[in-house]
Design an enzyme around this catalytic site. Structure first.
Site, mmCIF file in Angstrom:
data_model
loop_
_atom_site.group_PDB
_atom_site.id
_atom_site.type_symbol
_atom_site.label_atom_id
_atom_site.label_comp_id
_atom_site.label_asym_id
_atom_site.label_seq_id
_atom_site.Cartn_x
_atom_site.Cartn_y
_atom_site.Cartn_z
ATOM 1 N N GLY A 232 0.827 -1.208 0.000
ATOM 2 C CA GLY A 232 0.000 0.000 0.000
ATOM 3 C C GLY A 232 0.858 1.253 0.000
ATOM 4 N NE ARG A 621 7.875 -5.535 24.787
ATOM 5 C CZ ARG A 621 6.582 -5.853 24.838
ATOM 6 N NH1 ARG A 621 5.654 -4.957 24.580
ATOM 7 N NH2 ARG A 621 6.220 -7.075 25.156
ATOM 8 C CE LYS A 626 12.199 -14.839 8.853
ATOM 9 N NZ LYS A 626 12.000 -16.297 8.945
ATOM 10 C CE LYS A 694 10.731 5.829 20.440
ATOM 11 N NZ LYS A 694 11.575 7.002 20.794
ATOM 12 N N GLY A 697 7.447 1.473 10.627
ATOM 13 C CA GLY A 697 7.370 1.404 9.160
ATOM 14 C C GLY A 697 7.662 2.700 8.436
ATOM 15 C CD GLU A 698 4.490 5.651 7.621
ATOM 16 O OE1 GLU A 698 5.042 6.092 6.596
ATOM 17 O OE2 GLU A 698 3.367 5.127 7.612
HETATM 18 MO MO1 MOS Z 1 1.720 4.956 5.497
HETATM 19 S S1 MOS Z 1 2.254 6.434 4.187
HETATM 20 O O1 MOS Z 1 0.720 6.013 6.455
HETATM 21 O O2 MOS Z 1 0.689 3.899 4.639
#
Ligand code: MOS
Length: 731
Positions: A232, A621, A626, A694, A697-698
């Site tokens: 996405g 945490r 993985k 926290k 992914g971003e």
């Molecule tokens: Mo992320 S840009 O909020 O899917």
């Protein structure tokens, strides 16, 4: 409540849905088997602005299998009520087939519905649309802007005037498209007044509220199902016009309709990371302590919606300085509306700020890491709040030592390897720790297995797995005895699956529900005269491997199965919830990272090759190491794309995107992706949320592009203030 042993959380487990995915049994939006489904193909505008003056559908309708062609000439009027619980920006979203106006190149102007995909595609090519075309405005550098969003502290003009060192630069960043592997797709079916939609979305609840608002029906009349999402990166955070088109088409033909956007249509049928022009002026003293920074920012938006993102925060809180002034202007253009994309706002801001810091370091002859250390704030100077946790200094220390930073000759263009100039660069990264209200439902059956549900998505981070880990430990079950289900608007509501808030929000709700259920079971046992746990204080009972026992005395206890069957309980159920504390925040909460990159540049050909990337993260945490690596390395790959490859190109003569395909829009492929490594500082931020995360992914994407840009400068001595850095710009 006795703390549960952590067996699954923190373990480097493989995806619980991995087998389903590699065997093709995971069903993506277009793959659901819906009886009697027919196919829709959108006809999109070939002009960039103007009016539709006529549509000739005769040839299309004459084709075998064609059921209907729908356009503004025959479409039903739709309610298009306001939808406050959505990611719709201010302004008014595109109303499909409601009038003759064309607002951007590629806007849907008609849809063909046919019994086969081939018939629909062929008939769509036969629809003749006549236009009254006007000159579109699509050039960010030329158009005029909306009134700015502003921020100021101190007296920047005075501080700049008296600064020992002053720098002024303008940076540009190209538009980027999300380009998930799975195209956006929708299957819509009406059963009377009841709409069911199988959709590619990062937020089933958001698509549900949007369809209810567009069609003017109650939330109960719309169900959205989306168990798997094939990537996405933000593109699924709102319901785009094609979702409405599919639902309109299904209602008009009285059959379920499947609509899959082509790769080309994704470029204007969904959003994108807007292009930016970002001017920065900074002042510092001789030792590199920042005194002032001015940010003048321009970004694309559409004429009908004002898309804004968090471009300002980093400039206010990443470094210590008394004087800051910012103006953020969105520029309405004849384009479709942008949307969040990987590290939204922060990625672009960090490209500029971290490039500017590198320029200042070079100007002063100070090591880039040392310069950052000298400007490390004690608290968040935009709010005055203390940081919940901020371990950027440790990110620098660990990163520098693991990367071998100190072996570098600081002089630009000083290192080579054969024909290649070698350079290294680094950058800081930061991303807001977002959380939002979320719920989950937990059921433990008498056979000792549990099912946990929440309406969230899994676009790739591994939500199925990480939620199963949290639930397994909180219930005291093994992973294989817990099933986590997601992606259905009938399930307990959750926030958008984006902004790195899923683990914090949904994970906390899952843990809450599982804790409650475990407590119910413990209570049942300690009050049951026939239980070996009868009379034990609940706080002294733990559950492990599906067996409740006295803490420290494993022999005294019994299994969930025994407890439930003896008490004639087919199952136990609990509702879990998480909400951020009400009232103003007491802490400044961000995830941080430091990214290091090494590049090789062939100065004669202008080729840039990334040799290695290292990221060190302070993200609280880590539930699933993985899967964290899958996120972090993916974020680096995206960052390599933003730095060197990705660039949506528009022909300003007619507003057409000229590289709307994966052959001409370049993304990093295996050959572009070298030695990537991520390190996570072991953390646990209980101010942020009960499970101490926290968001990851971003932040893993933020900082990659400037680290690479700084490495290119170090290799070549040439500062390119434009992304992507290509052979043309380097020569
Ligand atoms: Mo992320 S840009 O909020 O899917």
């Amino acid at each position: 409540m006795s703390p549960q042993p952590q067996a699954a959380v923190g373990a480097p487990l493989s995806r619980v849905d991995g087998r389903l995915k590699v065997t093709g049994r995971a069903k993506y939006a277009a793959e659901h088997d819906v009886d009697g489904v027919v196919h829709a193909v959108v006809v999109d505008s070939s002009i960039g602005r103007g009016r539709v003056t006529g549509i000739d559908t005769r040839a299309a309708l004459a084709q075998a299998g064609v059921l209907k062609v729908i356009s503004h000439l025959n479409a039903p009027k739709l309610a298009y009520r306001e939808n406050r619980s959505s990611n719709n920006p201010s302004g008014e979203r595109l109303h499909v087939f409601q009038d003759d106006k064309v607002l951007f190149h590629g806007q849907p102007v008609a849809v063909v519905v046919a019994t086969t995909l081939e018939a629909a595609q062929h008939a769509a090519s036969l629809v003749q649309v006549h236009y009254d075309a006007e000159q579109p405005s699509t050039d960010l550098t030329k158009a005029s802007a909306h009134d700015p969003v502003t921020y100021a502290r101190g007296d920047t003009d005075k501080a700049l005037q008296s600064a020992a060192v002053r720098l002024e630069m303008t940076y540009r960043a190209a538009r980027n498209h999300h380009n998930p592997m799975e195209p956006h797709a929708t299957i819509a079916r009406w059963d009377g007044g009841q709409l069911t939609v199988w959709d590619k979305t990062q937020w089933v609840v958001g698509t549900q509220t949007e369809l209810a608002a567009v069609f003017g029906v109650g939330l109960d009349s719309v169900r959205v199902i989306s168990p798997f999402v094939g990537g996405g990166f933000g593109s699924g955070l709102r319901a785009w016009p094609h979702v409405t088109v599919a639902a309109v088409a299904a209602r008009e033909v009285g059959r379920p309709v499947k609509l899959v956007l082509s790769r080309r249509q994704l470029y204007f049928g969904t959003g994108f990371r807007p292009a930016y022009e970002y001017q920065v002026r900074l002042g510092s003293d001789r030792r590199g302590r920042l005194t002032a920074m001015v940010h003048d920012i321009r970004a694309e938006t559409s004429t009908y919606e004002d898309f804004q993102e968090s471009i300002l925060a980093a400039g206010q809180m990443l470094y210590s300085m008394p004087n800051v002034r910012q103006a953020y202007r969105t520029v309405p253009l004849d384009v479709n509306t942008p949307l969040y994309m990987r590290g939204p706002g922060y990625a672009t801001a960090s490209y500029v700020i971290e490039s500017a810091m590198d320029e200042l370091a070079h100007e002063l002859g100070v090591d880039p890491i040392e310069l950052r250390r000298r400007n490390e704030p004690a608290d968040d100077e935009s709010t005055g709040l203390p940081f919940s946790t901020r371990r950027l200094r440790e990110c620098y220390t660990t990163g520098a030592s693991e990367f071998g930073w100190h072996r570098r000759n600081p002089k630009p263009r000083s290192t080579s390897d054969g024909d290649w100039l070698i350079g290294t660069g680094m950058a800081a990264g930061v991303y807001d720790t977002l959380r939002n209200a979320a719920q989950a439902h937990v059921r433990l059956d008498a056979d000792g297995t549990a099912v946990v549900e929440a309406a969230t998505s899994d676009m790739g981070p591994g939500t199925y797995t990480s939620m199963t880990q949290v639930a397994a430990d909180a219930l005291g079950l093994s992973m294989r005895n817990v099933t986590f289900r997601l992606g259905d608007s009938l399930m307990p509501p959750t926030p958008p699956h984006g902004g790195s808030m899923t683990m914090a929000s949904v994970g906390s709700a899952v843990q809450d529900g599982c804790d409650k259920l475990r407590q119910q079971a413990i209570k049942l046992a300690v009050e049951d005269e026939e239980s070996p746990l009868y009379g034990v204080a609940p706080a002294d009972v733990v559950v492990r491997g599906g067996r409740l026992h006295v803490k420290g005395t494993p022999a005294r206890g019994e299994t969930y199965q025994r407890l439930l069957s003896r008490n004639d309980r087919p199952h136990l159920e609990a509702a879990g919830a998480f909400a951020p504390p009400s009232g103003p925040e007491r802490f400044s909460m961000y995830a941080y990272g430091a990214t290091f990159a090494e590049v090789a540049v062939d100065a004669r050909l202008g080729l840039v090759r990334v040799r290695r990337v290292l990221g060190v993260y302070d993200a609280g945490r880590i539930i699933s190491p993985k899967l964290a690596d899958s996120q972090a390395l993916g974020g680096m790959v995206g960052g390599i794309g933003t730095a060197l490859l990705e660039h949506t190109v528009t022909d300003h003569r007619d507003g057409r995107i000229v590289n709307a395909n994966l052959a001409d829009y370049l993304v990093a492929v295996n050959a572009d992706v070298p030695d990537l490594r991520a390190i996570y500082l072991d953390g646990d931020d209980r101010e942020a949320d009960p499970i101490g995360v926290k968001g990851l992914g971003e932040v893993v994407h933020v900082g990659v592009a400037p680290a690479i840009a700084n490495a290119v400068f170090h290799a070549t001595g040439r500062r390119i203030r434009e992304l992507p850095i290509t052979a043309e710009t380097l020569l």
